[in-house]
Design a protein around this motif. Structure first.
Motif, PDB file in Angstrom:
ATOM      1  N   THR A  34       8.983   7.067  -6.274  1.00  0.00           N
ATOM      2  CA  THR A  34       8.232   5.976  -6.011  1.00  0.00           C
ATOM      3  C   THR A  34       7.161   6.867  -5.245  1.00  0.00           C
ATOM      4  OG1 THR A  34       8.678   4.893  -7.764  1.00  0.00           O
ATOM      5  CG2 THR A  34       7.085   3.937  -5.538  1.00  0.00           C
ATOM      6  N   ARG A  35       8.024   7.002  -4.005  1.00  0.00           N
ATOM      7  CA  ARG A  35       7.955   7.979  -3.008  1.00  0.00           C
ATOM      8  C   ARG A  35       6.964   8.374  -1.803  1.00  0.00           C
ATOM      9  NH1 ARG A  35      12.026   4.184  -1.156  1.00  0.00           N
ATOM     10  NH2 ARG A  35      13.560   5.593  -0.248  1.00  0.00           N
ATOM     11  N   THR A  36       7.885  10.082  -3.333  1.00  0.00           N
ATOM     12  CA  THR A  36       7.187  11.245  -3.810  1.00  0.00           C
ATOM     13  C   THR A  36       5.563  10.667  -4.539  1.00  0.00           C
ATOM     14  OG1 THR A  36       8.097  11.711  -5.560  1.00  0.00           O
ATOM     15  CG2 THR A  36       8.892  12.373  -3.173  1.00  0.00           C
ATOM     16  N   GLY A  37       5.290  10.205  -5.385  1.00  0.00           N
ATOM     17  CA  GLY A  37       4.309   9.689  -6.300  1.00  0.00           C
ATOM     18  C   GLY A  37       2.990   8.926  -5.579  1.00  0.00           C
ATOM     19  N   ILE A  38       3.275   8.351  -3.773  1.00  0.00           N
ATOM     20  CA  ILE A  38       2.382   7.428  -3.253  1.00  0.00           C
ATOM     21  C   ILE A  38       2.132   8.700  -2.311  1.00  0.00           C
ATOM     22  CG2 ILE A  38       2.724   5.993  -1.332  1.00  0.00           C
ATOM     23  CD1 ILE A  38       4.582   3.987  -2.652  1.00  0.00           C
ATOM     24  N   LEU A  39       2.684   9.651  -2.279  1.00  0.00           N
ATOM     25  CA  LEU A  39       2.606  10.631  -0.695  1.00  0.00           C
ATOM     26  C   LEU A  39       1.800  11.193  -1.609  1.00  0.00           C
ATOM     27  CD1 LEU A  39       5.390  11.525   0.585  1.00  0.00           C
ATOM     28  CD2 LEU A  39       3.430  11.457   2.070  1.00  0.00           C
ATOM     29  N   LYS A  40       1.532  11.822  -3.232  1.00  0.00           N
ATOM     30  CA  LYS A  40       0.684  12.333  -3.566  1.00  0.00           C
ATOM     31  C   LYS A  40      -0.586  11.452  -4.323  1.00  0.00           C
ATOM     32  CE  LYS A  40       4.003  15.454  -6.930  1.00  0.00           C
ATOM     33  NZ  LYS A  40       5.010  14.953  -7.556  1.00  0.00           N
ATOM     34  N   MET A  41      -0.597  10.234  -3.819  1.00  0.00           N
ATOM     35  CA  MET A  41      -1.814   9.475  -4.377  1.00  0.00           C
ATOM     36  C   MET A  41      -2.420   9.956  -3.292  1.00  0.00           C
ATOM     37  SD  MET A  41      -0.828   6.734  -6.627  1.00  0.00           S
ATOM     38  CE  MET A  41       0.995   6.454  -6.670  1.00  0.00           C
ATOM     39  N   LEU A  42      -1.748   9.810  -1.718  1.00  0.00           N
ATOM     40  CA  LEU A  42      -2.568   9.453  -0.820  1.00  0.00           C
ATOM     41  C   LEU A  42      -3.100  10.777  -0.365  1.00  0.00           C
ATOM     42  CD1 LEU A  42      -0.257   6.908   0.264  1.00  0.00           C
ATOM     43  CD2 LEU A  42      -2.352   6.147   0.230  1.00  0.00           C
ATOM     44  N   ASP A  43      -2.905  11.657  -1.026  1.00  0.00           N
ATOM     45  CA  ASP A  43      -2.967  12.936  -1.174  1.00  0.00           C
ATOM     46  C   ASP A  43      -4.467  13.209  -1.418  1.00  0.00           C
ATOM     47  OD1 ASP A  43      -2.779  16.239   0.744  1.00  0.00           O
ATOM     48  OD2 ASP A  43      -3.075  16.386  -1.994  1.00  0.00           O
ATOM     49  N   GLU A  44      -4.879  12.567  -2.190  1.00  0.00           N
ATOM     50  CA  GLU A  44      -6.174  12.685  -2.782  1.00  0.00           C
ATOM     51  C   GLU A  44      -7.100  12.427  -2.213  1.00  0.00           C
ATOM     52  OE1 GLU A  44      -5.570  10.763  -6.404  1.00  0.00           O
ATOM     53  OE2 GLU A  44      -4.336  11.292  -7.269  1.00  0.00           O
ATOM     54  N   ARG A  45      -6.954  11.125  -1.108  1.00  0.00           N
ATOM     55  CA  ARG A  45      -7.817  10.305  -0.454  1.00  0.00           C
ATOM     56  C   ARG A  45      -7.126   8.757   0.265  1.00  0.00           C
ATOM     57  NH1 ARG A  45      -9.973   4.641  -2.300  1.00  0.00           N
ATOM     58  NH2 ARG A  45      -9.493   3.981  -4.026  1.00  0.00           N
ATOM     59  N   ASN A  46      -7.547   8.092   0.782  1.00  0.00           N
ATOM     60  CA  ASN A  46      -6.807   7.029   1.226  1.00  0.00           C
ATOM     61  C   ASN A  46      -7.373   5.476   0.221  1.00  0.00           C
ATOM     62  OD1 ASN A  46      -6.453   8.403   3.612  1.00  0.00           O
ATOM     63  ND2 ASN A  46      -8.602   7.744   5.197  1.00  0.00           N
ATOM     64  N   TYR A  47      -6.122   4.933   0.370  1.00  0.00           N
ATOM     65  CA  TYR A  47      -5.592   3.601  -0.273  1.00  0.00           C
ATOM     66  C   TYR A  47      -5.446   2.407   0.047  1.00  0.00           C
ATOM     67  CZ  TYR A  47      -6.133   6.175  -4.678  1.00  0.00           C
ATOM     68  OH  TYR A  47      -6.377   7.742  -5.554  1.00  0.00           O
ATOM     69  N   THR A  48      -5.766   1.314   0.437  1.00  0.00           N
ATOM     70  CA  THR A  48      -5.616   0.272   0.509  1.00  0.00           C
ATOM     71  C   THR A  48      -3.874   0.146  -0.008  1.00  0.00           C
ATOM     72  OG1 THR A  48      -6.350  -0.918  -1.241  1.00  0.00           O
ATOM     73  CG2 THR A  48      -7.314  -0.951   0.689  1.00  0.00           C
ATOM     74  N   LEU A  49      -3.009  -1.388   0.488  1.00  0.00           N
ATOM     75  CA  LEU A  49      -1.774  -1.444  -0.311  1.00  0.00           C
ATOM     76  C   LEU A  49      -2.048  -2.432  -1.686  1.00  0.00           C
ATOM     77  CD1 LEU A  49       0.797  -2.257  -0.024  1.00  0.00           C
ATOM     78  CD2 LEU A  49       0.320  -4.197   0.688  1.00  0.00           C
ATOM     79  N   SER A  50      -2.853  -3.273  -2.257  1.00  0.00           N
ATOM     80  CA  SER A  50      -3.639  -3.432  -2.987  1.00  0.00           C
ATOM     81  C   SER A  50      -3.936  -2.088  -4.663  1.00  0.00           C
ATOM     82  CB  SER A  50      -5.148  -4.536  -3.339  1.00  0.00           C
ATOM     83  OG  SER A  50      -4.307  -5.294  -2.248  1.00  0.00           O
ATOM     84  N   GLU A  51      -4.777  -1.140  -3.703  1.00  0.00           N
ATOM     85  CA  GLU A  51      -5.050  -0.287  -4.592  1.00  0.00           C
ATOM     86  C   GLU A  51      -3.395   0.699  -5.283  1.00  0.00           C
ATOM     87  OE1 GLU A  51      -9.836   0.963  -2.965  1.00  0.00           O
ATOM     88  OE2 GLU A  51      -8.275   1.426  -2.360  1.00  0.00           O
ATOM     89  N   LEU A  52      -2.917   0.652  -4.115  1.00  0.00           N
ATOM     90  CA  LEU A  52      -1.439   1.247  -4.739  1.00  0.00           C
ATOM     91  C   LEU A  52      -0.365   0.502  -5.298  1.00  0.00           C
ATOM     92  CD1 LEU A  52      -0.773   2.908  -0.866  1.00  0.00           C
ATOM     93  CD2 LEU A  52      -1.679   3.997  -2.706  1.00  0.00           C
ATOM     94  N   ALA A  53      -0.993  -0.777  -4.805  1.00  0.00           N
ATOM     95  CA  ALA A  53      -0.273  -1.881  -5.925  1.00  0.00           C
ATOM     96  C   ALA A  53      -0.789  -1.021  -7.592  1.00  0.00           C
ATOM     97  CB  ALA A  53       0.069  -2.974  -5.626  1.00  0.00           C
TER      98      ALA A  53
END
Length: 69
Positions: A18-37
């Motif tokens: 899950t955390r590595t997935g979040i890191l990959k998403m954040l590599d694309e752009r910045n997200y809010t907590l709600s967007e990540l959820a």
């Protein structure tokens, strides 16, 4: 061959899919907590726990520009 050295906190943070997935998403752009959820289909408190682990390991940081990671 270069050596990669990880601290215990970094290793713990990267040990979760899950955390590595979040890191990959954040590599694309910045997200809010709600967007990540929404993108991970998890509850915001769960995403907050994961982002806290990543932040404490120094892998991500909270930016105060609209509260984005």
């Amino acid at each position: 061959m270069d050596e990669i050295q990880l601290s215990t906190n970094e290793f713990k943070a990267l040990s979760s899919k899950t955390r590595t997935g979040i890191l990959k998403m954040l590599d694309e752009r910045n997200y809010t907590l709600s967007e990540l959820a929404a993108k991970t289909n998890m509850a915001p408190p769960t995403v907050k726990q994961h982002t806290t682990v990543l932040s404490e390991a120094g892998l991500i940081e909270l930016r105060d520009e609209g509260r984005k990671w």
